[in-house]
Design an enzyme around this catalytic site. Structure first.
Site, short mmCIF file in Angstrom:
data_model
loop_
_atom_site.label_atom_id
_atom_site.label_comp_id
_atom_site.label_asym_id
_atom_site.label_seq_id
_atom_site.Cartn_x
_atom_site.Cartn_y
_atom_site.Cartn_z
N HIS A 120 17.15 70.68 43.17
CA HIS A 120 16.31 71.37 44.15
C HIS A 120 14.87 70.92 43.97
O HIS A 120 14.59 70.01 43.20
CB HIS A 120 16.45 72.89 44.08
CG HIS A 120 16.19 73.47 42.72
ND1 HIS A 120 14.95 73.57 42.17
CD2 HIS A 120 17.05 73.97 41.80
CE1 HIS A 120 15.03 74.12 40.97
NE2 HIS A 120 16.30 74.36 40.72
N ASP A 121 13.95 71.56 44.70
CA ASP A 121 12.58 71.04 44.73
C ASP A 121 11.93 71.00 43.35
O ASP A 121 11.23 70.04 43.01
CB ASP A 121 11.72 71.83 45.72
CG ASP A 121 11.70 73.32 45.43
OD1 ASP A 121 12.53 73.79 44.62
OD2 ASP A 121 10.89 74.03 46.04
N THR A 122 12.14 72.03 42.54
CA THR A 122 11.52 72.04 41.21
C THR A 122 12.07 70.93 40.33
O THR A 122 11.33 70.29 39.58
CB THR A 122 11.73 73.40 40.53
OG1 THR A 122 11.19 74.44 41.35
CG2 THR A 122 11.06 73.44 39.16
N THR A 144 4.40 80.68 44.69
CA THR A 144 4.56 82.12 44.86
C THR A 144 5.14 82.73 43.60
O THR A 144 4.71 83.78 43.12
CB THR A 144 5.47 82.41 46.06
OG1 THR A 144 4.93 81.79 47.23
CG2 THR A 144 5.58 83.91 46.30
N ASN A 180 11.68 81.93 34.53
CA ASN A 180 11.15 82.30 35.85
C ASN A 180 10.20 83.48 35.67
O ASN A 180 10.60 84.54 35.18
CB ASN A 180 12.32 82.69 36.76
CG ASN A 180 11.91 82.75 38.21
OD1 ASN A 180 10.78 83.08 38.52
ND2 ASN A 180 12.83 82.44 39.10
N GLY A 281 2.03 74.10 44.63
CA GLY A 281 0.78 74.48 45.29
C GLY A 281 -0.25 75.08 44.36
O GLY A 281 -1.46 74.94 44.57
#
Length: 323
Positions: A120-122, A144, A180, A281
């Site tokens: 996935h993106d991470t 986020t 997380n 971000g």
């Protein structure tokens, strides 16, 4: 029948047990609820394999599912279709195909091989990290939510990992041992009803001398109706008096959380990190990045926010070198 058995015994051990777990869930539903569940699941599965007779939200979707009972699959077939629709699990760098003819024509190029990227993106963003060979490092995927972790060769499955909610996830040829934690969610929710830019907030924070911190991972902050009030409740012994105090507390509390998480990883892996690479971000927030460096005593390196794309490109290059 041979297809059924070849699929059934194809090595998808985890997926093999999925129907049984679902069966336990289904038998606990009332009879009417069970029927509705199976009918709706039937439609979703039909949609998943792109049957022509199934519409989507653009086709007058009204929130209801309409399947005549005589067209619905028997329950055991519904469960079997759940089992077989999952694709084969492959590693990153596995050949996936070629660039489509349409895009090749547009780019005026020969067919270009395409390879599977990170899970996935991470995973792909972590692959973008220019890891030093002579130092230990961790990564912080800041958005986020935040993920703080490290690359390791083998999973670390210990009581400490379980207690501290640290997971082992697949990477690009390694395991991503990560935790997380809270990211900019609390900050952004507090900004929602204010006319403040990030630059305005930084100026207010630098002018404040408020030093109270709170647990950013407290469950009360997951989805409160009013984030500012929820934070002030955690700081009721000495609440912030203005926006400068509020956001200074948020930034310092986030940095404290990252410090604690990095120390947990270091203890469990028996190593000390020299660097923390920040992707996502949140890498643009220089003030918070500086706080992370001060609080963790690590050299912080902020990568471009397009780290996921960079990682995907690196994976394609690596895969082509391996072929």
């Amino acid at each position: 029948m041979s297809t059924v058995f070849s699929t059934f015994f194809s090595g998808k051990i985890a997926l093999f047990f999925l129907p049984f777990f679902l069966a336990v869930f289904l038998v606990r539903l009332p009879a009417g609820g069970l029927l509705r569940f199976l009918l709706r699941l039937d439609l979703l599965l039909r949609a998943d394999i792109n049957d022509d007779h199934v519409g989507d939200r653009g086709d007058g979707y009204d929130g209801e599912y309409h399947i005549p009972l005589h067209e619905a699959m028997p329950p055991f077939l519904v469960l079997y279709r759940i089992y077989i629709i999952f694709p084969k699990i492959v590693n990153p760098c596995t050949a996936a195909g070629h660039l489509s003819d349409e895009i090749c024509k547009e780019l005026n190029c020969e067919p270009i091989p395409i390879f599977k990227c990170g899970s996935h993106d991470t995973a792909s963003a972590v692959a973008a990290v220019p890891a030093p060979e002579d130092a230990e490092w961790a990564y912080l995927s800041a958005g986020t939510w935040a993920l703080l972790g490290a690359e390791i060769d083998n999973p670390v499955i210990t009581e400490a990992s379980e207690k501290e909610n640290i997971t082992n996830e697949g990477g690009v040829g390694y395991i991503r041992y990560l935790k997380n934690i809270m990211g900019m969610w609390i900050n952004n929710q507090c900004m929602k009803n204010k006319t403040l830019s990030f630059g305005d907030i930084e100026r207010l924070v630098r002018a404040s001398t408020y030093n109270e911190v709170f647990d950013v991972n407290d469950q009360s902050l997951n989805a409160p109706e009013d984030m500012e009030l929820a934070i002030k409740e955690l700081l009721k012994h000495n609440p912030p008096k203005d926006d400068g105090d509020l956001f200074r507390s948020i930034y310092r509390s986030l940095a404290t959380s990252y410090k604690i998480a990095s120390e947990q990883l270091e203890d469990n892996l028996d190593k000390k990190f020299n660097y923390i690479y920040i992707v996502g971000g949140g890498a643009k927030n220089k003030y918070l990045n500086n706080l992370v460096e001060v609080y963790t005593h690590k050299k912080v390196v902020a990568l471009p926010i397009e780290a996921t794309s960079i990682g995907n490109i690196k994976i394609q290059i690596k895969a082509m070198q391996l072929t």
